[in-house]
Structures are given as structure tokens and as C-alpha cells.
Design a protein around this motif. Structure first.
Motif, short mmCIF file in Angstrom:
data_model
loop_
_atom_site.label_atom_id
_atom_site.label_comp_id
_atom_site.label_asym_id
_atom_site.label_seq_id
_atom_site.Cartn_x
_atom_site.Cartn_y
_atom_site.Cartn_z
N LEU A 88 -10.00 -0.05 -17.09
CA LEU A 88 -11.13 0.79 -16.70
C LEU A 88 -12.37 -0.06 -16.39
N LYS A 89 -12.57 -1.12 -17.15
CA LYS A 89 -13.69 -2.03 -16.85
C LYS A 89 -13.51 -2.64 -15.47
N SER A 90 -12.29 -3.03 -15.16
CA SER A 90 -12.00 -3.59 -13.84
C SER A 90 -12.23 -2.56 -12.74
N LEU A 91 -11.89 -1.30 -13.05
CA LEU A 91 -12.09 -0.21 -12.09
C LEU A 91 -13.58 -0.02 -11.82
N ILE A 92 -14.40 -0.08 -12.88
CA ILE A 92 -15.85 0.06 -12.73
C ILE A 92 -16.39 -1.06 -11.83
N GLU A 93 -15.89 -2.26 -12.04
CA GLU A 93 -16.34 -3.39 -11.21
C GLU A 93 -15.99 -3.17 -9.75
N LYS A 94 -14.77 -2.70 -9.48
CA LYS A 94 -14.36 -2.43 -8.09
C LYS A 94 -15.23 -1.35 -7.46
N GLY A 95 -15.50 -0.30 -8.24
CA GLY A 95 -16.32 0.78 -7.72
C GLY A 95 -17.73 0.33 -7.42
N SER A 96 -18.30 -0.49 -8.29
CA SER A 96 -19.67 -0.96 -8.10
C SER A 96 -19.79 -1.92 -6.92
N LEU A 97 -18.71 -2.62 -6.60
CA LEU A 97 -18.73 -3.49 -5.41
C LEU A 97 -18.79 -2.66 -4.13
N MET A 98 -18.20 -1.47 -4.15
CA MET A 98 -18.25 -0.58 -2.99
C MET A 98 -19.54 0.22 -2.95
N LEU A 99 -20.00 0.65 -4.13
CA LEU A 99 -21.16 1.54 -4.23
C LEU A 99 -22.06 1.03 -5.36
N PRO A 100 -22.97 0.11 -5.07
CA PRO A 100 -23.77 -0.53 -6.13
C PRO A 100 -24.54 0.44 -7.01
N SER A 101 -24.95 1.58 -6.47
CA SER A 101 -25.74 2.53 -7.26
C SER A 101 -24.94 3.15 -8.40
N LEU A 102 -23.62 2.95 -8.42
CA LEU A 102 -22.82 3.48 -9.52
C LEU A 102 -23.27 2.94 -10.87
N THR A 103 -23.87 1.76 -10.86
CA THR A 103 -24.30 1.16 -12.13
C THR A 103 -25.41 1.98 -12.80
N HIS A 104 -26.03 2.89 -12.05
CA HIS A 104 -27.11 3.70 -12.60
C HIS A 104 -26.61 5.02 -13.21
N PHE A 105 -25.31 5.25 -13.14
CA PHE A 105 -24.78 6.55 -13.58
C PHE A 105 -23.74 6.35 -14.67
N SER A 106 -23.64 7.35 -15.52
CA SER A 106 -22.74 7.27 -16.68
C SER A 106 -21.33 7.73 -16.31
N VAL A 107 -20.36 7.09 -16.93
CA VAL A 107 -18.98 7.59 -16.91
C VAL A 107 -18.87 8.64 -18.01
N THR A 108 -18.55 9.87 -17.64
CA THR A 108 -18.52 10.95 -18.64
C THR A 108 -17.11 11.27 -19.11
N ALA A 109 -16.10 10.79 -18.41
CA ALA A 109 -14.71 11.05 -18.83
C ALA A 109 -13.79 10.05 -18.18
N THR A 110 -12.66 9.84 -18.80
CA THR A 110 -11.58 9.04 -18.23
C THR A 110 -10.30 9.83 -18.37
N TYR A 111 -9.40 9.63 -17.46
CA TYR A 111 -8.09 10.26 -17.60
C TYR A 111 -7.04 9.45 -16.87
#
Length: 465
Positions: free
Chosen positions: A289-312
Motif C-alpha cells: 500500500l505504501k508503494s501504491l501511494i507513491e505511484k499515485g502521488s507520482l501521477m497526481l502530486p496533490s494526493l499527498t494533501h488528502f487522507s486515505v480513509t480505507a483500504t481493501y
């Protein structure tokens, strides 16, 4: 001798999205159908965890059965969703190229889309990509624009299929696993955890257990190799950062990680693609999941400003071949529907239509059909963040779940519906209660008071099903 609990024309094994669509199709054809689901509700297995995209089939293998079923399912959903009050979020999609190698692959993606009959797919340059998606990271080189890719409600849609079947005489049993299959002259006797069932035709839609169900009576023609996909759910404020579904350029092994708004107002990031042996459990992994967050932030940098509220995480019923595995056995009065992977939500109605063709061709003499003269259409509760919800209507009894704005009236209504919940997961999926960022911490006591003894298990704060 095992007690006989049902004697029907058709048994559909498996209450995932494909089984739900099959249940609807054969009931509306006019046959006596029984849906058997070993879990406590529909969508208890692979179908409860997906990206909820209604696919055009632009990137499906040209000429494949998968493409045929996807496009038939897409069209049928478009034809019926208004009649069932099912939401449709017209997001569109963009396949984004970040490298020269990916950019070089874009013309081939457009050609495949056109070969598949999706003629409105076009290649766009980097300027057009950023005009449509200004918050994407710098460095995008171009993209493929797919106007017809949309987002739907992944839970209300299958529930609507089951509800319509029940309205026309279809029957279902939850917590009813099939343990043995015995051939007799007129069809099959299936031993289940609730008793014996007799049927003239079996349709196996058991998902991750499909080959095992076929294995009750023959050597299966395919082998399920479960593939885990993990997702992150971002807070609802994050959804405003994108407009379209953001897709990667696929590789030979995976379609890759996407960013997508949901019908419920969140944003999801995922899925991963991890093969495993376990057919039952899809555990989330912190490092992945940490790796997934990194991939997402590389595509959409503003993701770092928002919380992950759930995982599945969910398990897709992949097989040793990258194709649908649908087989009919006319002499044995059995149809197996296997290998339906990530495109199953879109294709489900089309798969059911294809299996009806198999029935008409090879099984039509097994029993007589008595189709209804007129059809009833269920009006499903609206759960979309982008449509009018019950909390804005008078007389709703007040909001019980403030994260997802679920009202007392909505909670009480599901127990009077044609297919009421029998477990906590079913209640959550039907209403969104306790599925917000607090995961039921603030509302579970009120929910328990309303539910009372109508469910057979206890509300557990923090448990996501």
C-alpha cells in the motif's frame, strides 16, 4: 437421506455479479431458478472489491468472447439503468503516457479500440491532457481519450438484478454452499449445507471456486489462479482533483494502477496484481500500500494533501489463460462460467445473454419456459453522491451515519425490501452505513438500535466486509 429443499429448472451457483445477472436472465426467460450463495449475501466473494468501471471494451482482445460480452453488457446496462434508478457517472477516461515508449504505444491502443468498434476513441497531445486534467503531474507526453468509459454503483447494480428476479418468482439461499453433485436421469441433485436441491440445469458461476465446483463431477477445463488486487480509498475531498478515469498504458502482464472517482464521492487508487494460492482471504499489505501511494502521488502530486480513509483487497478469478472460460456440456446439463476477471461487472449482463444463447442452442428441451407477460422494474435506493439522496428529502427520520449521510428511513427500508440484508456486510453494501471515514465509530450504536435482532450477527465497529 438428505432432505430435499428445492426442485427447480435451473440452479445458479454463486451470487457474485455474474451469478446475479444470470439469476435475473433465466428468471425473466420464464424458468424456475434458484440462486445458491455460500456467503451471507450476494457479492460475498470476488465481486465485492472492484473498480466499478463500466468499460467500453476499447482495450479488450479483438474478436474475443470477453469483448462480445462486455459490449453487450455495457449496452444492456445503458438501456435499463434509468428504469432501475441505478446511477451512472459519465467520467470519461484518459490513458496517459509518461515515457517515450508509452507514447509510441498510443496509436496501437487507438487502432485496437477502432477494431473493437469503439470509434470515438482518439489520441490527444499533452496540452489536451492537461486541459482536461490540470492537476496531473508534469511530464505527461500524451494520451488516449475514451469518452464512453463511465463509473457505476458496483453493489446496487447486482442487487437490482437479484431484486428483479425475486419479483418474478426467483428464489435464493445465502449461507448455502454446494458440497456434492450427483447426476440422475432428469438432471442433478446437489447436496448443500442446507439440504439437497434437484435441478434440470446447473450454471456454475462460483468465481474463485468455479473449478472446484466443476471438480465435483469432472476434471475441470480450467484452473483458477486467484489474483489479488489491493486498493486505497481517498477522502471525498480528493475526488475533485481529477475529472476522468486516469489509466496507465497497459503492459503484457497487467493493466496497471488507475485513479478513479467513485459513485460514492471518493477517489480510489489501484489495483495491484498479485497471484496467490489462497482463494478465501485477500489481505492488505502495508508495504504494498505504501508503494501504491507513491505511484499515485507520482501521477497526481496533490494526493499527498488528502487522507486515505480505507483500504481493501479483492481476489479476481484469473485462470491459466487470459480469457473467459465459458463451457457448456449439453449431455450433462451443466454450464460453467469461469475466468471472469476484472471486466465482470461490465460484462455480467452480456455473459448472461451469451449463456441464454447456449441454452437455446443446446438445452431448450430440458424444461418449458413461461416468461412473464409484463416486467416489474425495481426502483433501487439512490446511493450516488452526485444524485439526490434521501438525506435531502423530507420525513427521512434524520441522518444516522454522518460520514455517508445515511438516514433512518433508508436503514429501515432495506429490511422491507425484496432482498433484505442477512448480515452486516449486506447492510453496509445496501446503504453505505458505517462505510465512511470513521468506519462506524460514531454511528454503530444508533445502527444497532435500529437493526435490533434482524441480523444474525453482531455489529462490530471497525470491521469492513
Amino acid at each position: 437421506m438428505t432432505q430435499l429443499i428445492e426442485d427447480v429448472d435451473v440452479v445458479v451457483i454463486g451470487g457474485g455479479v455474474v451469478g446475479c445477472a444470470m439469476f435475473r436472465r433465466f428468471t425473466l426467460m420464464g424458468s424456475k431458478v434458484l440462486l445458491l450463495e455460500k456467503g451471507g449475501d450476494i457479492l460475498s466473494g470476488a465481486s465485492k472489491a472492484n473498480s466499478a468501471i463500466l468499460h467500453t471494451g476499447f482495450d479488450a482482445p479483438t474478436g474475443s468472447l470477453e469483448l462480445q460480452c462486455m459490449q453487450a453488457g455495457y449496452q444492456e446496462y445503458m438501456d435499463i439503468h434509468h428504469r432501475m434508478n441505478l446511477p451512472l457517472l459519465k467520467t470519461t477516461a484518459i490513458v496517459v503516457a509518461w515515457t517515450e515508449e508509452q507514447l509510441a504505444a498510443l496509436p496501437g491502443i487507438v487502432k485496437q479500440a477502432h477494431d473493437n468498434g469503439v470509434l470515438d476513441v482518439t489520441q490527444i497531445d499533452a496540452e489536451d491532457v492537461y486541459n482536461r486534467e490540470p492537476n496531473l503531474a508534469k511530464g505527461a507526453l500524451g494520451g488516449v481519450y475514451v469518452p464512453g468509459e463511465y463509473v457505476i454503483d458496483p453493489w446496487s447494480s447486482p442487487l437490482a438484478y437479484v431484486t428483479q428476479a425475486v419479483q418474478h418468482g426467483g428464489k435464493y439461499r445465502f449461507n448455502c454452499g454446494v458440497t456434492k453433485a450427483t447426476r440422475y436421469e432428469e438432471g442433478w441433485e446437489l447436496e448443500t449445507t442446507q439440504g439437497a436441491v434437484r435441478t434440470r440445469l446447473v450454471i456454475n458461476c462460483a468465481g474463485n471456486h468455479g473449478d472446484l465446483i466443476d471438480g465435483l463431477w469432472r476434471q475441470p477445463d480450467y484452473e483458477i489462479r486467484p489474483r489479488k488486487g489491493q486498493f486505497l480509498v481517498y477522502d471525498k475531498a480528493a475526488a475533485a482533483q481529477i475529472n476522468a478515469i486516469i489509466l496507465p498504458v497497459p503492459t503484457p502482464t497487467t493493466k496497471g494502477v488507475l485513479l478513479c472517482r467513485t459513485i460514492f464521492g471518493n477517489m480510489i487508487l489501484g489495483p495491484t496484481a498479485e497471484e496467490q494460492q489462497d482463494r478465501e482471504h485477500a489481505e492488505v499489505n502495508e508495504e504494498v500500500l505504501k508503494s501504491l501511494i507513491e505511484k499515485g502521488s507520482l501521477m497526481l502530486p496533490s494526493l499527498t494533501h488528502f487522507s486515505v480513509t480505507a483500504t481493501y483487497a479483492g481476489l479476481r478469478p484469473a485462470t491459466e489463460k487470459k480469457e473467459y472460460r465459458i463451457y457448456d456440456y449439453p449431455n450433462d446439463q451443466w454450464i460453467s462460467v469461469g475466468g471472469i476477471r476484472s471486466t465482470g461487472l461490465t460484462a455480467a449482463l452480456g455473459i448472461a445473454a451469451y449463456v441464454e444463447e447456449l441454452y437455446q442452442r443446446n438445452f431448450s428441451k430440458l424444461f418449458e419456459l413461461s416468461p412473464p407477460t409484463t416486467l416489474s422494474w425495481p426502483h433501487m435506493p439512490m446511493l450516488s453522491e452526485y444524485e439526490q439522496r434521501d438525506y435531502s428529502c423530507k420525513g427521512n427520520g434524520g441522518v444516522i451515519c454522518h460520514c455517508e449521510l445515511v438516514t433512518r428511513r433508508e436503514l429501515e427500508a432495506v429490511f422491507d425490501s425484496a432482498v433484505p440484508p442477512e448480515c452486516i456486510g449486506g447492510l453496509r453494501r445496501r446503504t453505505r452505513v458505517m462505510m465512511g471515514r470513521c468506519n462506524g465509530f460514531f454511528c454503530s450504536n444508533h445502527v444497532a438500535e435500529i437493526v435490533g435482532t434482524r441480523l444474525d450477527n453482531t455489529l462490530v465497529v471497525g470491521k469492513v466486509e
